[in-house]
Write a protein that holds these residues in place. Sequence first.
Motif, PDB file in Angstrom:
ATOM      1  N   LEU A  88       0.826  -1.206   0.000  1.00 14.17           N
ATOM      2  CA  LEU A  88       0.000   0.000   0.000  1.00 14.17           C
ATOM      3  C   LEU A  88       0.861   1.257   0.000  1.00 14.17           C
ATOM      4  N   ASP A  89       1.952   1.243   0.745  1.00 17.11           N
ATOM      5  CA  ASP A  89       2.864   2.389   0.739  1.00 17.11           C
ATOM      6  C   ASP A  89       3.425   2.631  -0.660  1.00 17.11           C
ATOM      7  N   MET A  90       3.826   1.550  -1.335  1.00 12.79           N
ATOM      8  CA  MET A  90       4.378   1.680  -2.683  1.00 12.79           C
ATOM      9  C   MET A  90       3.313   2.186  -3.658  1.00 12.79           C
ATOM     10  N   VAL A  91       2.093   1.638  -3.560  1.00 14.84           N
ATOM     11  CA  VAL A  91       1.010   2.079  -4.444  1.00 14.84           C
ATOM     12  C   VAL A  91       0.706   3.554  -4.224  1.00 14.84           C
ATOM     13  N   THR A  92       0.680   3.976  -2.975  1.00 15.49           N
ATOM     14  CA  THR A  92       0.409   5.378  -2.666  1.00 15.49           C
ATOM     15  C   THR A  92       1.501   6.284  -3.225  1.00 15.49           C
ATOM     16  N   ALA A  93       2.752   5.884  -3.044  1.00 17.29           N
ATOM     17  CA  ALA A  93       3.858   6.697  -3.553  1.00 17.29           C
ATOM     18  C   ALA A  93       3.811   6.804  -5.074  1.00 17.29           C
ATOM     19  N   VAL A  94       3.538   5.682  -5.761  1.00 19.21           N
ATOM     20  CA  VAL A  94       3.440   5.707  -7.221  1.00 19.21           C
ATOM     21  C   VAL A  94       2.260   6.558  -7.663  1.00 19.21           C
ATOM     22  N   GLY A  95       1.127   6.421  -6.967  1.00 23.76           N
ATOM     23  CA  GLY A  95      -0.048   7.236  -7.306  1.00 23.76           C
ATOM     24  C   GLY A  95       0.211   8.715  -7.137  1.00 23.76           C
ATOM     25  N   CYS A  96       0.871   9.082  -6.043  1.00 22.45           N
ATOM     26  CA  CYS A  96       1.216  10.502  -5.837  1.00 22.45           C
ATOM     27  C   CYS A  96       2.157  10.993  -6.935  1.00 22.45           C
ATOM     28  N   GLY A  97       3.122  10.129  -7.345  1.00 17.23           N
ATOM     29  CA  GLY A  97       4.038  10.516  -8.419  1.00 17.23           C
ATOM     30  C   GLY A  97       3.316  10.737  -9.733  1.00 17.23           C
ATOM     31  N   LEU A  98       2.375   9.838 -10.087  1.00 15.45           N
ATOM     32  CA  LEU A  98       1.592  10.011 -11.311  1.00 15.45           C
ATOM     33  C   LEU A  98       0.751  11.281 -11.257  1.00 15.45           C
TER      34      LEU A  98
ATOM     35  N   LEU B 237       1.361  14.008  -9.519  1.00 18.59           N
ATOM     36  CA  LEU B 237       2.237  15.175  -9.671  1.00 18.59           C
ATOM     37  C   LEU B 237       2.678  15.339 -11.125  1.00 18.59           C
ATOM     38  N   PHE B 238       2.929  14.217 -11.823  1.00 21.43           N
ATOM     39  CA  PHE B 238       3.268  14.297 -13.246  1.00 21.43           C
ATOM     40  C   PHE B 238       2.121  14.924 -14.034  1.00 21.43           C
TER      41      PHE B 238
ATOM     42  N   THR C 237      -1.670  19.708  -6.064  1.00 21.71           N
ATOM     43  CA  THR C 237      -0.206  19.724  -6.121  1.00 21.71           C
ATOM     44  C   THR C 237       0.392  19.883  -4.731  1.00 21.71           C
ATOM     45  N   LEU C 238      -0.151  20.797  -3.961  1.00 20.87           N
ATOM     46  CA  LEU C 238       0.358  21.023  -2.606  1.00 20.87           C
ATOM     47  C   LEU C 238       0.161  19.792  -1.729  1.00 20.87           C
ATOM     48  N   LEU C 239      -1.035  19.166  -1.817  1.00 20.86           N
ATOM     49  CA  LEU C 239      -1.319  18.003  -0.968  1.00 20.86           C
ATOM     50  C   LEU C 239      -0.471  16.806  -1.357  1.00 20.86           C
ATOM     51  N   PHE C 240      -0.467  16.467  -2.642  1.00 20.41           N
ATOM     52  CA  PHE C 240       0.303  15.297  -3.067  1.00 20.41           C
ATOM     53  C   PHE C 240       1.801  15.534  -2.921  1.00 20.41           C
ATOM     54  N   GLY C 241       2.239  16.773  -3.109  1.00 24.44           N
ATOM     55  CA  GLY C 241       3.645  17.081  -2.868  1.00 24.44           C
ATOM     56  C   GLY C 241       4.019  16.895  -1.408  1.00 24.44           C
ATOM     57  N   MET C 242       3.118  17.305  -0.502  1.00 16.24           N
ATOM     58  CA  MET C 242       3.362  17.111   0.926  1.00 16.24           C
ATOM     59  C   MET C 242       3.400  15.622   1.277  1.00 16.24           C
ATOM     60  N   LEU C 243       2.468  14.830   0.702  1.00 20.34           N
ATOM     61  CA  LEU C 243       2.458  13.395   0.973  1.00 20.34           C
ATOM     62  C   LEU C 243       3.723  12.724   0.449  1.00 20.34           C
ATOM     63  N   LEU C 244       4.194  13.168  -0.720  1.00 19.23           N
ATOM     64  CA  LEU C 244       5.418  12.594  -1.264  1.00 19.23           C
ATOM     65  C   LEU C 244       6.610  12.910  -0.371  1.00 19.23           C
ATOM     66  N   LEU C 245       6.657  14.124   0.185  1.00 17.72           N
ATOM     67  CA  LEU C 245       7.732  14.476   1.115  1.00 17.72           C
ATOM     68  C   LEU C 245       7.669  13.624   2.380  1.00 17.72           C
ATOM     69  N   VAL C 246       6.452  13.313   2.821  1.00 17.47           N
ATOM     70  CA  VAL C 246       6.293  12.454   4.001  1.00 17.47           C
ATOM     71  C   VAL C 246       6.897  11.075   3.736  1.00 17.47           C
ATOM     72  N   TYR C 247       6.632  10.519   2.562  1.00 23.52           N
ATOM     73  CA  TYR C 247       7.195   9.210   2.232  1.00 23.52           C
ATOM     74  C   TYR C 247       8.708   9.275   2.066  1.00 23.52           C
ATOM     75  N   ILE C 248       9.208  10.357   1.495  1.00 20.85           N
ATOM     76  CA  ILE C 248      10.660  10.516   1.387  1.00 20.85           C
ATOM     77  C   ILE C 248      11.290  10.582   2.774  1.00 20.85           C
TER      78      ILE C 248
END
Length: 720
Positions: free
Chosen positions: A447-457, A459-460, A492-503
Amino acid sequence: MCFIKIFLLGLALSIVSAIVDHCPQVRFHHIYENGANRTIFDNYFPLTAVNESATMGHLCVDQNGLPVMRRCLGHDKWEELKNITCQFKMEANELSQRLNKLKLELNEELPALDETYRNNVVYNTSQLLGKAKNKIQPVDVVNVNKIIDAVTKEKTKSDAESSAIIGLYDQLMDTDSTVLELSARLNATNNLLYNFEGYMDKLGPHLHDLKSCKPQNALVNITNLVDMRVAKGLQILVSQKLSVFYIFPDCNQYTGIAIYNRAGPNRLNCFHHYYWYRLLYANESVDKLKTDPGLQTATFLSHELWQSVKSAGATYLIFKIYANNAFFIEKLPPEKRSSLQSHVLSISIPQVLNELPHQLVFLLRNLKQAQVLKESPQLSYYCGYWDYVGWQTNGVTTRQNNASQDEDAIVVCLTNHLTQFGLLVGSSFKQLPVQADAMQLHHECILDMVTAVGCGLSLFGLMAIWLTAMLSDRWRSQHATKLLLNLSLAMTLLFGMLLLVYINEWVLRFAFNVHRVACIALGAALQYLVLLLFTWMLLIGYLQYRRHVTVLGVRSEHVVLHMAIIAWLVPLLPTLLLLFVDRKSYAPILYQPGDIATVCYPSGTGLIYSILLPIGSVLIINSCVLCRIIHRVSRLRHRNRQLVWQQLNLFMLLFSLLGLTWIFGICSYFRLGLVFNYLFCIMGTVQGFILFVYFILLETKARNVWLKLLTGRRQVQSTI
């Protein structure tokens, strides 16, 4: 003659009923195992009532120390048993055999058990437990439960018997927790608790002198296990781990009690126990009571509540205090259980139903506050009640449920029903169990990987939308595009924040449980961005409703500006309110003890009222909007295959655009199934990419911008 016939008929029916309602004694052979020796043994199950379970006449226990039991299913119909092997343990054999013999003798004496005989049985049982000390086995707890069950069924009660029972229970509460947990498999601990509560509640009507408000002796010492105090309208039985208070308010105006661990003004103590108490009036101040030094637990009925229950027939109050959780064993895996942090306070008002007309206040001290906060600072405290399955919270309100190092250890709670209450600590739904199994950790990793990939898509896709707006002034100047860009900015702000959390979780490992200010800032930012996104979704839902249902055009002049002001300012209100009212609710999330917290966001009531309630409201409104739009569009005439395809596209777009994919997130939060976790992580995190597909790839003007850019043509603006 008629009277004699009726009498004989009743006697015959009683005999038949006694036969039918029991299973007869049955003998059989089984294996007795003593180390390497295995012998065939002749044993029996005694006469047993229907729906009751019996132990063998000669003690037989399994490898866990639990007795082998057999249930009576009906007349002459025993539960089937096969391949019985009994274990023989020398160190526990004498105690277990004597308790088993005492239980059988007691059953043979039924139904004629006089008071003297019952007192002797309880005394002998207590003596056996006292001599056994740490040698008590699960089978002994089960047998004691059977003995207590037979004794407490008798209608007559007495002070001597009640004191003996309290002394016996006091010894049982000192039993090793592992032994009690094993006996709980046969429901022995629940039965012990139920019998004790029932016996003590039924003792009240036998206290005739107390009901008459006659003056009594100031203090009566019963045994070295139990102290008994009798006064005007008051009787108190106190042992080291168990206490019972009977109070008749009309005699002395008392409506409650407070328990302390030290001496103080107006406090009474006991002969043998490090224990003080104070009787409370109906006009007590909760805030003042909370500051009393050494307070352990307290409760009292307000004047309004006492008058209400009195008018319903109540004449006295019963309070019981359990010093530990010996009998309160949840039937859940250890990692999912709540941890009791206080004494257990039981409140009974005979002649009154469990539901109260007004709320009853009670106070509990967190006895393990410092230790628990040090190990798991993200956990929440809450008051709960025991329902003989586990700890529940329905009808119980906790005034403060988020703990911190500087909070008072006394927690104030309110209830509208009566039972046993305790202060508990446990993780919220958002946290993993401390001992997660391998499969659960595997799913969490996926689920963590799916969420990270979804956030990346997402943001793209959002970056593509921003680039399209930069390349085409004409496309960017449209009102619909301006709304899209505002929604895209929120995403963008929300998904960018979530991506930073995973990083941070995977790489940086910044510890928010150490940096409190940073934790509050991150939690408030996440809260604001989530509310911002849903505000835009609500406004877009309104516009779609006007467009497809009412078919009324919205005035385009300044509409984007007005909506932007609403969308960007409204989410500030609940965020700032939570910051000022309860900033401690921004809790760092620890997935395992000793780990570092890589994320923070609201928890407890802060999460419910400042995030889940607004999100739920928007989802309900937008769900209704979507249903209304689909219903309206489906009624259009001249439908063909192309129109059906367009309707399907519209449904898919609006389902994402209105944020309805977050419904799966709500289902996931309430643990309705693992499938909702995957649906939310897949669909909820690709919203930005869906916007890119519908508004860039499938929209002619925006698509032409990229086609002309990629083919080298420079006249991009002329076609827009």
